[in-house]
Design a protein around this motif. Structure first.
Motif, PDB file in Angstrom:
ATOM      1  N   LYS A 265       0.825  -1.201   0.000  1.00  0.00           N
ATOM      2  CA  LYS A 265       0.000   0.000   0.000  1.00  0.00           C
ATOM      3  C   LYS A 265       0.862   1.255   0.000  1.00  0.00           C
ATOM      4  N   VAL A 266       1.929   1.257   0.798  1.00  0.00           N
ATOM      5  CA  VAL A 266       2.826   2.418   0.831  1.00  0.00           C
ATOM      6  C   VAL A 266       3.473   2.621  -0.536  1.00  0.00           C
ATOM      7  N   LEU A 267       3.917   1.536  -1.154  1.00  0.00           N
ATOM      8  CA  LEU A 267       4.508   1.664  -2.485  1.00  0.00           C
ATOM      9  C   LEU A 267       3.504   2.231  -3.483  1.00  0.00           C
ATOM     10  N   GLU A 268       2.270   1.761  -3.389  1.00  0.00           N
ATOM     11  CA  GLU A 268       1.211   2.270  -4.271  1.00  0.00           C
ATOM     12  C   GLU A 268       1.016   3.772  -4.082  1.00  0.00           C
ATOM     13  N   LEU A 269       1.003   4.234  -2.828  1.00  0.00           N
ATOM     14  CA  LEU A 269       0.825   5.663  -2.554  1.00  0.00           C
ATOM     15  C   LEU A 269       2.037   6.476  -3.005  1.00  0.00           C
ATOM     16  N   ASP A 393      10.901  -9.830  22.427  1.00  0.00           N
ATOM     17  CA  ASP A 393      12.326 -10.117  22.311  1.00  0.00           C
ATOM     18  C   ASP A 393      12.942  -9.237  21.229  1.00  0.00           C
ATOM     19  N   ARG A 394      14.209  -9.433  21.001  1.00  0.00           N
ATOM     20  CA  ARG A 394      14.969  -8.583  20.078  1.00  0.00           C
ATOM     21  C   ARG A 394      14.344  -8.544  18.676  1.00  0.00           C
ATOM     22  N   GLN A 395      14.026  -9.723  18.145  1.00  0.00           N
ATOM     23  CA  GLN A 395      13.474  -9.764  16.789  1.00  0.00           C
ATOM     24  C   GLN A 395      12.074  -9.176  16.723  1.00  0.00           C
ATOM     25  N   THR A 396      11.276  -9.389  17.759  1.00  0.00           N
ATOM     26  CA  THR A 396       9.921  -8.832  17.780  1.00  0.00           C
ATOM     27  C   THR A 396       9.967  -7.309  17.801  1.00  0.00           C
ATOM     28  N   ILE A 397      10.870  -6.749  18.586  1.00  0.00           N
ATOM     29  CA  ILE A 397      11.013  -5.292  18.663  1.00  0.00           C
ATOM     30  C   ILE A 397      11.392  -4.732  17.302  1.00  0.00           C
ATOM     31  N   ARG A 398      12.306  -5.386  16.620  1.00  0.00           N
ATOM     32  CA  ARG A 398      12.736  -4.904  15.302  1.00  0.00           C
ATOM     33  C   ARG A 398      11.585  -4.969  14.293  1.00  0.00           C
ATOM     34  N   LYS A 399      10.822  -6.081  14.319  1.00  0.00           N
ATOM     35  CA  LYS A 399       9.695  -6.214  13.390  1.00  0.00           C
ATOM     36  C   LYS A 399       8.623  -5.162  13.655  1.00  0.00           C
ATOM     37  N   ARG A 400       8.348  -4.913  14.942  1.00  0.00           N
ATOM     38  CA  ARG A 400       7.334  -3.906  15.278  1.00  0.00           C
ATOM     39  C   ARG A 400       7.795  -2.506  14.896  1.00  0.00           C
ATOM     40  N   THR A 401       9.084  -2.284  14.982  1.00  0.00           N
ATOM     41  CA  THR A 401       9.624  -0.984  14.576  1.00  0.00           C
ATOM     42  C   THR A 401       9.417  -0.754  13.089  1.00  0.00           C
ATOM     43  N   VAL A 402       9.720  -1.764  12.294  1.00  0.00           N
ATOM     44  CA  VAL A 402       9.532  -1.646  10.847  1.00  0.00           C
ATOM     45  C   VAL A 402       8.064  -1.402  10.522  1.00  0.00           C
ATOM     46  N   LEU A 403       7.171  -2.160  11.153  1.00  0.00           N
ATOM     47  CA  LEU A 403       5.744  -2.001  10.899  1.00  0.00           C
ATOM     48  C   LEU A 403       5.275  -0.596  11.261  1.00  0.00           C
ATOM     49  N   LYS A 404       5.757  -0.080  12.388  1.00  0.00           N
ATOM     50  CA  LYS A 404       5.372   1.277  12.793  1.00  0.00           C
ATOM     51  C   LYS A 404       5.904   2.302  11.791  1.00  0.00           C
ATOM     52  N   GLY A 405       7.076   2.059  11.233  1.00  0.00           N
ATOM     53  CA  GLY A 405       7.598   2.961  10.206  1.00  0.00           C
ATOM     54  C   GLY A 405       6.702   3.006   8.994  1.00  0.00           C
ATOM     55  N   TYR A 406       6.202   1.853   8.585  1.00  0.00           N
ATOM     56  CA  TYR A 406       5.281   1.825   7.441  1.00  0.00           C
ATOM     57  C   TYR A 406       3.960   2.510   7.787  1.00  0.00           C
ATOM     58  N   GLU A 407       3.539   2.364   9.027  1.00  0.00           N
ATOM     59  CA  GLU A 407       2.315   3.059   9.447  1.00  0.00           C
ATOM     60  C   GLU A 407       2.493   4.579   9.366  1.00  0.00           C
ATOM     61  N   LEU A 408       3.646   5.082   9.832  1.00  0.00           N
ATOM     62  CA  LEU A 408       3.912   6.524   9.756  1.00  0.00           C
ATOM     63  C   LEU A 408       3.919   6.999   8.307  1.00  0.00           C
ATOM     64  N   LEU A 409       4.585   6.233   7.439  1.00  0.00           N
ATOM     65  CA  LEU A 409       4.638   6.623   6.029  1.00  0.00           C
ATOM     66  C   LEU A 409       3.247   6.577   5.398  1.00  0.00           C
ATOM     67  N   TYR A 410       2.484   5.560   5.725  1.00  0.00           N
ATOM     68  CA  TYR A 410       1.124   5.441   5.173  1.00  0.00           C
ATOM     69  C   TYR A 410       0.281   6.643   5.557  1.00  0.00           C
ATOM     70  N   ASN A 411       0.310   7.012   6.843  1.00  0.00           N
ATOM     71  CA  ASN A 411      -0.484   8.155   7.298  1.00  0.00           C
ATOM     72  C   ASN A 411      -0.002   9.459   6.669  1.00  0.00           C
ATOM     73  N   LEU A 412       1.297   9.571   6.428  1.00  0.00           N
ATOM     74  CA  LEU A 412       1.832  10.767   5.773  1.00  0.00           C
ATOM     75  C   LEU A 412       1.363  10.848   4.317  1.00  0.00           C
TER      76      LEU A 412
END
Length: 414
Positions: A265-269, A393-412
């Motif tokens: 979706k972000v790529l589409e936008l 854990d470490r990997q979960t934090i990293r995955k959630r960070t990436v997802l939140k980044g896409y959420e910020l970009l989507y809303n922008l």
């Protein structure tokens, strides 16, 4: 339409050991639902004759249609035929057309055929044999004590071809199906499952057709709408009406349907707005960029990414000022904003996004694991830096960070 209960039994020790996932059962269940047949059980059993036999007895007692995947190969641990013969007494014969096909395969490969390959051509006496268009072992449809047993190879491409060409039409005829069951997924980001359910509580409590099921997903949350109708067009109309009711309430969090990902979706936008993006990634280590370039068409909008895990890389490559880092630290809004602005310039992008924080397991710069800063900078002058605290854990934090980044970009972008 007859009310038929189905069960899928996967045979294979590798499934129990977790060496491969049982994706066959998921795919078959989806296809059966589309013709109105309910799957009541998924079962997995290892390559042991007695245990396979026992599983077949249990499954045969409780289900009308049994779809068995796996255990039809040439080796000693392929025991599906033998187990079914034990409980039915059915004869097994060599299917000549399948045997000729197996022999031709080895001749074409200029390879010697070992004797155990003849086992793959063995079928039950009186079975409706299904030709294997993409492999060797044929499938079979067998009636026994008013139950329908369907035996299919475990290899997904072989199983799917047989299901599509032979099994589904047979079951549709068997059930007298005149009802279509259709599902659609609505995907949301930025709202939790409990909040979403609260906003739609009255619709969920009064649901009849379609049914409404909130689901937690890897990327946000989703709602599955499932409708029954006489044909596909009517089912689509039923879903569309309820979908609009839902979007009237929580449409601000909605980003797509069915299998669409947030990255898609972000790529589409980005394409629609003719914007490009570049990333500066510390704790995410390139995961944001990797996710974006996994989507076809990313080359048009993704300038690239800089993995700046070490402080010296932030200073020497990204040109974050040493005095800024000395004053605020690398885990800070100030550092994140500088990273986003500088990567935007360095990669000649319209938008820069940055990730810095503590993935764990230890504290860093006095911050506990899960402390994350994400910043976005645009050449039009917009800038945003947010602090988050993620659990896991470490990997979960990293995955959630990436997802939140896409959420910020989507809303922008939206």
């Amino acid at each position: 339409m007859k009310n038929i209960s189905a069960e899928i039994v996967a045979v294979g020790t590798e499934l129990l050991l977790g060496q491969i996932a049982n994706t066959n059962a998921q795919w078959i269940s989806e296809k059966l639902a589309s013709i109105g047949i309910n799957v009541h059980h998924h079962s997995v059993v290892g390559d042991n004759l007695k245990r396979v036999e026992n599983q077949f007895r249990v499954s045969g007692d409780r289900s009308d249609v049994l779809i068995i995947t796996g255990g039809l190969g040439p080796t000693e641990d392929d025991l599906t035929r033998e187990a079914f013969q034990q409980i039915t007494g059915m004869g097994i014969v060599e299917h000549e057309p399948s045997m000729r096909k197996i022999e031709a395969y080895f001749q074409n490969q200029i390879a010697d055929m070992t004797p155990n390959n003849r086992k793959q051509a063995r079928v039950f006496t009186g079975a409706d044999v299904i030709e294997n268009q993409t492999g060797m072992a044929p499938g079979m449809i067998v009636s026994f004590e008013r139950k329908t047993w369907i035996f299919l190879p475990g290899v997904p491409r072989e199983m799917k071809r047989m299901m599509t060409d032979n099994v589904l039409p047979h079951l549709q005829y068997l059930s007298g199906a005149d009802t279509v069951i259709k599902s659609s997924m609505l995907r949301f980001i930025g709202i939790g499952e409990s909040s979403l359910e609260h906003e739609l509580s009255d619709l969920i409590q009064c649901q009849t057709n379609p049914t409404i099921a909130p689901l937690a997903q890897n990327e946000g949350v989703a709602i599955r709408l499932t409708a029954k109708a006489d044909n596909d067009e009517e089912a689509t109309a039923v879903i569309d009406r309820t979908k609009q009711e839902i979007l009237d309430r929580v449409g601000g969090y909605y980003y797509g349907d069915d299998d669409q990902t947030l990255a898609e979706k972000v790529l589409e936008l980005l394409q629609q707005t003719n914007k490009s993006v570049g990333a500066a990634e510390s704790l995410t280590g390139g995961q944001f960029t990797d996710k974006l370039i996994s989507v076809p068409g990313a080359s048009n909008v993704c300038r690239g990414g800089i993995v700046c895990y070490d402080t010296k890389v932030k200073e020497r490559v990204l040109h974050v000022k040493p005095e800024l880092i000395q004053q605020y630290g690398t885990v800070s809004k100030e550092c994140a904003l500088s990273m986003a602005e500088n990567v935007c310039s360095l990669l000649d992008a319209d938008i820069g996004i940055s990730f810095t924080g503590v993935a764990g397991p230890d504290y860093s710069e006095g911050h506990p694991p899960g402390t994350v800063f994400i910043a976005v900078y645009t050449t039009s002058g917009k800038q945003q830096a947010e602090k988050y605290t993620f659990q896991g854990d470490r990997q979960t934090i990293r995955k959630r960070t990436v997802l939140k980044g896409y959420e910020l970009l989507y809303n922008l972008l939206k």
